[in-house]
Design a protein around this motif. Structure first.
Motif, mmCIF file in Angstrom:
data_model
loop_
_atom_site.group_PDB
_atom_site.id
_atom_site.type_symbol
_atom_site.label_atom_id
_atom_site.label_comp_id
_atom_site.label_asym_id
_atom_site.label_seq_id
_atom_site.Cartn_x
_atom_site.Cartn_y
_atom_site.Cartn_z
ATOM 1 N N UNK A 224 35.561 40.512 47.453
ATOM 2 C CA UNK A 224 35.676 41.007 46.079
ATOM 3 C C UNK A 224 37.116 40.923 45.588
ATOM 4 N N UNK A 225 38.040 41.380 46.407
ATOM 5 C CA UNK A 225 39.454 41.353 46.014
ATOM 6 C C UNK A 225 39.960 39.920 45.874
ATOM 7 N N UNK A 226 39.585 39.044 46.811
ATOM 8 C CA UNK A 226 40.029 37.647 46.729
ATOM 9 C C UNK A 226 39.469 36.940 45.495
ATOM 10 N N UNK A 227 38.214 37.231 45.149
ATOM 11 C CA UNK A 227 37.622 36.607 43.971
ATOM 12 C C UNK A 227 38.340 37.050 42.700
ATOM 13 N N UNK A 228 38.613 38.336 42.597
ATOM 14 C CA UNK A 228 39.330 38.837 41.419
ATOM 15 C C UNK A 228 40.727 38.254 41.364
ATOM 16 N N UNK B 274 32.565 39.378 38.781
ATOM 17 C CA UNK B 274 33.366 38.516 39.652
ATOM 18 C C UNK B 274 33.514 39.159 41.028
ATOM 19 N N UNK B 275 33.762 40.468 41.042
ATOM 20 C CA UNK B 275 33.909 41.179 42.316
ATOM 21 C C UNK B 275 32.618 41.133 43.133
ATOM 22 N N UNK B 276 31.478 41.345 42.484
ATOM 23 C CA UNK B 276 30.194 41.326 43.191
ATOM 24 C C UNK B 276 29.912 39.935 43.740
ATOM 25 N N UNK B 277 30.121 38.908 42.926
ATOM 26 C CA UNK B 277 29.882 37.544 43.395
ATOM 27 C C UNK B 277 30.812 37.172 44.540
ATOM 28 N N UNK C 118 35.373 44.497 31.533
ATOM 29 C CA UNK C 118 35.118 45.247 32.761
ATOM 30 C C UNK C 118 33.834 44.750 33.426
ATOM 31 N N UNK C 119 32.807 44.451 32.626
ATOM 32 C CA UNK C 119 31.563 43.925 33.174
ATOM 33 C C UNK C 119 31.811 42.576 33.849
#
Length: 118
Positions: free
Chosen positions: A62-66, A92-95, A86-87
């Motif tokens: 999640x952190x790396x994707x963001x 992005x974090x979930x994916x 925010x959505x």
């Protein structure tokens, strides 16, 4: 942009990431997906120890994707402006979390199968 079509989304992602990086990411995602499906078909079940280890890597994904999206778009956390941002941020974090979990489980199953003892 009047309609949200697949072609529009591809054009937007190519604009954000560049065509080379975008299609490389698509190819890598396809390879990981095929590997994951292969592991599921080969093993006929999920190894719970591997699954747990893969879940532990979800926050990292999640952190790396963001971080990756913010780096590519030259954005900062201060640029988040409203609920839609925010959505998208949470999406992005979930994916990223799910993608990292699938990647870790696939790598564990393909390369460390005997060592985990599932």
């Amino acid at each position: 942009m009047e309609e949200l079509t697949l072609e529009t989304m591809i054009a937007v992602f190519e604009e954000v990431f560049g065509p080379g990086l975008f299609w490389t990411m698509v190819a890598v995602a396809a390879i990981i997906t095929v590997g994951y499906l292969y592991v599921l078909i080969r093993d006929h079940n999920l190894g719970m120890r591997r699954f747990l280890i893969a879940q532990l890597f979800m926050p990292v994904g999640a952190v790396l994707a963001i971080w990756f999206v913010m780096f590519m778009t030259d954005s900062q956390l201060a640029d988040i402006g409203g609920p839609v941002d925010i959505i998208v941020f949470l999406g992005i974090a979930v994916l990223g979390a799910v993608g990292m979990s699938i990647l870790v489980y696939t790598v564990e199953s393909l390369f460390f199968r005997d060592k985990l003892g599932d």
